[in-house]
Design a protein around this motif. Structure first.
Motif, PDB file in Angstrom:
ATOM      1  N   SER A  97       0.834  -1.207   0.000  1.00  0.00           N
ATOM      2  CA  SER A  97       0.000   0.000   0.000  1.00  0.00           C
ATOM      3  C   SER A  97       0.868   1.256   0.000  1.00  0.00           C
ATOM      4  N   GLN A  98       0.291   2.374  -0.399  1.00  0.00           N
ATOM      5  CA  GLN A  98       1.059   3.586  -0.672  1.00  0.00           C
ATOM      6  C   GLN A  98       1.644   4.261   0.567  1.00  0.00           C
ATOM      7  N   GLU A 100       3.094   2.648   2.868  1.00  0.00           N
ATOM      8  CA  GLU A 100       4.308   1.835   2.979  1.00  0.00           C
ATOM      9  C   GLU A 100       4.570   1.233   4.364  1.00  0.00           C
ATOM     10  N   ASN A 169      -3.579   3.882   2.688  1.00  0.00           N
ATOM     11  CA  ASN A 169      -3.410   3.755   1.246  1.00  0.00           C
ATOM     12  C   ASN A 169      -4.195   4.842   0.526  1.00  0.00           C
ATOM     13  N   SER A 257       7.005  10.007   0.109  1.00  0.00           N
ATOM     14  CA  SER A 257       5.760   9.355  -0.302  1.00  0.00           C
ATOM     15  C   SER A 257       5.236   8.561   0.877  1.00  0.00           C
ATOM     16  N   GLY A 258       3.930   8.548   1.016  1.00  0.00           N
ATOM     17  CA  GLY A 258       3.350   7.860   2.162  1.00  0.00           C
ATOM     18  C   GLY A 258       3.881   8.434   3.460  1.00  0.00           C
TER      19      GLY A 258
END
Length: 353
Positions: A97-98, A100, A169, A257-258
């Motif tokens: 999932s984004q 992480e 996510n 990110s994330g």
């Protein structure tokens, strides 16, 4: 009659019968006196009111109830919205999932470094807006989702419920859309699939326990870092992070990110300190410091357990909301607020202050 001479005579009865009396009328009966009644009439003579008021009886004091105090209500943002809920997948989808959280080097669905929301299936993907995933600004935030109806919008049978979930996510698409793992979806809707109308609001992540953990997500490199910040308490996310090598060489990091951040100070050293800032829904900020001793740079997967976590009490959340209202009315009160920041004084300002 017997004549004795011409000058005297007398008559005697010829028999001894008693003389006949003349008849007389029977005398009238004398009126008898009216007897006294044997009982008195039931109507009583009213008793005159006493001139002295009666002394009231003392009222006994009520006994205290033995019911227990209500459980404290978790702090919330105070703002609820309408949205849509769908079912994302089973728990295995957390890896990849984004945000992480479960990605390598953790690479686990059960590692206790992650909060219980992530390990128990109470987490969701979010859509493009309200809240929108962006590059992960909402990763780790917690929301209470409450189903508005027993059945889904297309008639899917269910039973309305409620649960607190964590953002893990993106990619759900749409506005105000939560796409949740099966366990949490079932808790909220009573169904296994379907589209349901919900009400949601941001809440404090109460089930986060213990301190945050910082993990090196990249290779061991003195000139590049990618750091994961797991188990963030309070409102669940980070507004900013500053890293200081050996306590003096500092640099503001950038959200990559994330829940991962990059931009550590370059070079080698003997310690790294992370200053983490969290912003509440009302705009107030809190800061904690995580001191990590040992040689820098770290090898891949190296972990540092911090000393303290963010905490938000019900009274603090109420104060934050009050401060936000103060900022609206007196945005520059006492010079405390500037640039649109929330009023950070202890109380609201009086007019004209």
């Amino acid at each position: 009659c017997i004549e004795d001479s011409e000058w005297y005579s007398q008559c005697k009865p010829s028999s001894a019968l008693p003389p006949t009396l003349a008849p007389t009328e029977a005398p009238e009966e004398a009126p008898q006196p009216t007897p006294m009644p044997t009982s008195m009439p039931t109507t009583s003579v009213p008793t005159p009111a006493s001139s002295v008021a009666p002394k009231p009886e003392p009222t006994p004091e009520p006994m205290p109830e033995t019911t227990s105090a209500p459980a404290p209500v978790p702090p919330t943002s105070g703002n609820s919205f309408k949205g849509t809920l769908t079912m994302w997948a089973t728990q295995e989808a957390l890896i990849g999932s984004q945000c992480e959280y479960a990605n390598g080097p953790v690479n686990s669905l059960t590692d206790p470094v992650m909060p219980s929301y992530l390990r128990s299936g109470f987490h969701c993907a979010i859509g493009d807006s309200n809240p929108g995933f962006g590059k992960g600004e909402h990763c780790g935030k917690c929301y209470r989702l409450t189903s508005l109806n027993d059945d889904g919008v297309a008639g899917t049978p269910g039973s309305k419920g409620s649960a607190v979930v964590m953002v893990s996510n993106g990619g759900a698409g749409g506005d105000a859309h939560f796409d949740c793992i099966l366990e949490s979806f079932q808790e909220i809707t009573g169904a296994d699939t379907g589209i349901f109308d919900v009400e949601f609001e941001q809440v404090v992540c109460e089930d986060v326990t213990g301190p945050p953990v910082v993990i090196n997500w990249a290779d061991q490199n003195a000139y590049y870092c990618k750091m994961m910040f797991e188990n963030i308490g309070g409102w669940g996310q980070l507004q900013s992070v500053k890293a200081c090598l050996d306590g003096s060489q500092c640099k503001e990091m950038t959200q990559f990110s994330g829940a991962t951040w990059t931009g550590c100070p370059t070079g080698a050293g003997s310690s790294m300190t992370f200053e983490m800032v969290q912003r509440s829904p009302s705009g107030s900020e809190a800061t904690i410091t995580c001191e990590c001793s040992g040689d820098w740079p770290w090898p891949t997967g190296e972990r540092c357990t911090c000393q303290d976590n963010f905490e938000v009490t019900a009274s603090a959340a109420s104060k934050q909301e009050s401060q936000e209202l103060c900022a609206v009315a007196w945005g520059k009160c006492g010079g405390k607020a500037s640039g649109g920041a929330a009023w950070d004084g202890p109380t609201c300002c009086e007019a004209g202050y």
